[in-house]
Design a protein around this motif. Sequence first.
Motif, mmCIF file in Angstrom:
data_model
loop_
_atom_site.group_PDB
_atom_site.id
_atom_site.type_symbol
_atom_site.label_atom_id
_atom_site.label_comp_id
_atom_site.label_asym_id
_atom_site.label_seq_id
_atom_site.Cartn_x
_atom_site.Cartn_y
_atom_site.Cartn_z
ATOM 1 N N ILE A 122 0.865 -1.175 0.000
ATOM 2 C CA ILE A 122 0.000 0.000 0.000
ATOM 3 C C ILE A 122 0.901 1.223 0.000
ATOM 4 C CG2 ILE A 122 -1.829 1.275 1.173
ATOM 5 C CD1 ILE A 122 -2.744 -1.402 0.156
ATOM 6 N N TYR A 123 0.723 2.115 -0.987
ATOM 7 C CA TYR A 123 1.619 3.249 -1.151
ATOM 8 C C TYR A 123 0.835 4.555 -1.276
ATOM 9 C CZ TYR A 123 4.236 -0.834 -2.723
ATOM 10 O OH TYR A 123 4.786 -2.079 -2.814
ATOM 11 N N LEU A 124 1.308 5.564 -0.571
ATOM 12 C CA LEU A 124 0.810 6.924 -0.715
ATOM 13 C C LEU A 124 1.857 7.713 -1.479
ATOM 14 C CD1 LEU A 124 -0.594 7.591 2.876
ATOM 15 C CD2 LEU A 124 -1.904 7.100 0.809
ATOM 16 N N GLY A 125 1.413 8.564 -2.391
ATOM 17 C CA GLY A 125 2.400 9.273 -3.183
ATOM 18 C C GLY A 125 1.889 10.565 -3.762
ATOM 19 N N ILE A 126 2.711 11.144 -4.600
ATOM 20 C CA ILE A 126 2.358 12.365 -5.316
ATOM 21 C C ILE A 126 2.648 12.160 -6.801
ATOM 22 C CG2 ILE A 126 2.704 13.956 -3.392
ATOM 23 C CD1 ILE A 126 5.478 14.551 -4.505
ATOM 24 N N ALA A 127 1.911 12.902 -7.625
ATOM 25 C CA ALA A 127 2.109 12.848 -9.063
ATOM 26 C C ALA A 127 2.064 14.272 -9.611
ATOM 27 C CB ALA A 127 1.036 11.986 -9.723
ATOM 28 N N PRO A 147 -2.170 14.247 -5.146
ATOM 29 C CA PRO A 147 -1.959 13.028 -4.350
ATOM 30 C C PRO A 147 -2.371 11.791 -5.130
ATOM 31 C CG PRO A 147 -4.004 14.045 -3.713
ATOM 32 C CD PRO A 147 -3.374 14.969 -4.732
ATOM 33 N N ARG A 148 -1.893 10.644 -4.719
ATOM 34 C CA ARG A 148 -2.348 9.397 -5.328
ATOM 35 C C ARG A 148 -2.173 8.249 -4.353
ATOM 36 N NH1 ARG A 148 1.007 6.621 -10.060
ATOM 37 N NH2 ARG A 148 2.733 5.731 -8.891
ATOM 38 N N LEU A 149 -2.949 7.187 -4.583
ATOM 39 C CA LEU A 149 -2.932 5.985 -3.761
ATOM 40 C C LEU A 149 -2.775 4.783 -4.670
ATOM 41 C CD1 LEU A 149 -3.482 4.483 -1.003
ATOM 42 C CD2 LEU A 149 -5.904 4.537 -1.647
ATOM 43 N N THR A 150 -1.872 3.863 -4.300
ATOM 44 C CA THR A 150 -1.629 2.673 -5.127
ATOM 45 C C THR A 150 -1.597 1.425 -4.254
ATOM 46 O OG1 THR A 150 -0.302 3.957 -6.694
ATOM 47 C CG2 THR A 150 -0.071 1.565 -6.774
ATOM 48 N N PHE A 178 4.610 12.262 -13.736
ATOM 49 C CA PHE A 178 5.792 11.845 -12.969
ATOM 50 C C PHE A 178 5.328 11.524 -11.558
ATOM 51 C CE2 PHE A 178 9.186 12.971 -9.984
ATOM 52 C CZ PHE A 178 10.193 12.129 -10.420
ATOM 53 N N CYS A 179 5.751 10.378 -11.015
ATOM 54 C CA CYS A 179 5.176 9.877 -9.766
ATOM 55 C C CYS A 179 6.249 9.475 -8.763
ATOM 56 C CB CYS A 179 4.301 8.652 -10.037
ATOM 57 S SG CYS A 179 3.241 8.766 -11.489
ATOM 58 N N MET A 180 5.921 9.657 -7.478
ATOM 59 C CA MET A 180 6.731 9.141 -6.374
ATOM 60 C C MET A 180 5.802 8.565 -5.318
ATOM 61 S SD MET A 180 9.914 11.757 -5.674
ATOM 62 C CE MET A 180 8.845 13.118 -5.193
ATOM 63 N N ASP A 181 6.140 7.384 -4.801
ATOM 64 C CA ASP A 181 5.318 6.711 -3.796
ATOM 65 C C ASP A 181 6.163 6.233 -2.625
ATOM 66 O OD1 ASP A 181 2.913 6.802 -5.411
ATOM 67 O OD2 ASP A 181 3.766 5.182 -6.602
ATOM 68 N N PHE A 182 5.579 6.261 -1.436
ATOM 69 C CA PHE A 182 6.191 5.700 -0.240
ATOM 70 C C PHE A 182 5.191 4.727 0.369
ATOM 71 C CE2 PHE A 182 7.784 9.935 -0.892
ATOM 72 C CZ PHE A 182 9.139 9.843 -0.655
ATOM 73 N N GLY A 183 5.674 3.587 0.850
ATOM 74 C CA GLY A 183 4.729 2.671 1.462
ATOM 75 C C GLY A 183 5.357 1.421 2.021
ATOM 76 N N LEU A 184 4.498 0.491 2.414
ATOM 77 C CA LEU A 184 4.902 -0.761 3.022
ATOM 78 C C LEU A 184 4.304 -1.928 2.256
ATOM 79 C CD1 LEU A 184 4.309 0.159 6.789
ATOM 80 C CD2 LEU A 184 6.518 -0.015 5.617
#
Length: 223
Positions: free
Chosen positions: A29-34, A53-56, A213-219
């Motif tokens: 599950i990742y929260l990120g920005i685009a 914002p974005r969710l993946t 362009f996207c960046m995500d952080f998650g576990l």
Amino acid sequence: MNKYLLTICFMASLFTANAQQGMKPRLGIYLGIASPKATEVFGQFYKTKGLQPRLTAEYNFINLGYTKKMFVKVAAIAGLEPQNFLNKTTYLTNVTMTQKPLGARIYPFAFKEGFDPDKQKEVFKNAGFTNLFVIAGTWAISGLYVEGGISPGVKLKEEGYADVTRSPQFFGYGISFVDFGDESNKMKFKFNIGTRNYTWTNASNTTSQIKSFCMDFGLAFKL
């Protein structure tokens, strides 16, 4: 390209369980920005309003080993990616939409036991290499991915105009950096960076595209 990715996923699903021994399935599950940018026909009338914002969600369900230590890892992905653009003609109204990508992500060079820099140092040392840039490059290559699919039923909304519904196809690529913990660990931290293009056909038979362009952080949790 998206058709090829889906075909690969279908063919991979036909492999027996023995072909998938090794890496265990994980749910990430990742929260990120685009940073979406309107191009082609759509970009003639609208411009981006900055970071969104974005969710993946990602579930790797197929692991196909081709050496004792490396796998092709296939994951299903889904998400939500709100996008907001300003009308370049009036500068008064916005067009908003929420992409709902559904598709697959493929990692062709995944390590079965995870990336361990100490082990990689020994490998490169024995081969005559000690440069840490080589180690970092290997870490990046192990996280390379390509992805593709569809974003069904996306409504483009703008005040004063009728809603328009499109189902863009998307294709992207990037790098997923995973922590140095062993692949057997229950939880893994991930940082993803990449690009994704949404493309659709208009009623006038022209093509519109949004490059993001996207960046995500998650576990990612082992199941």
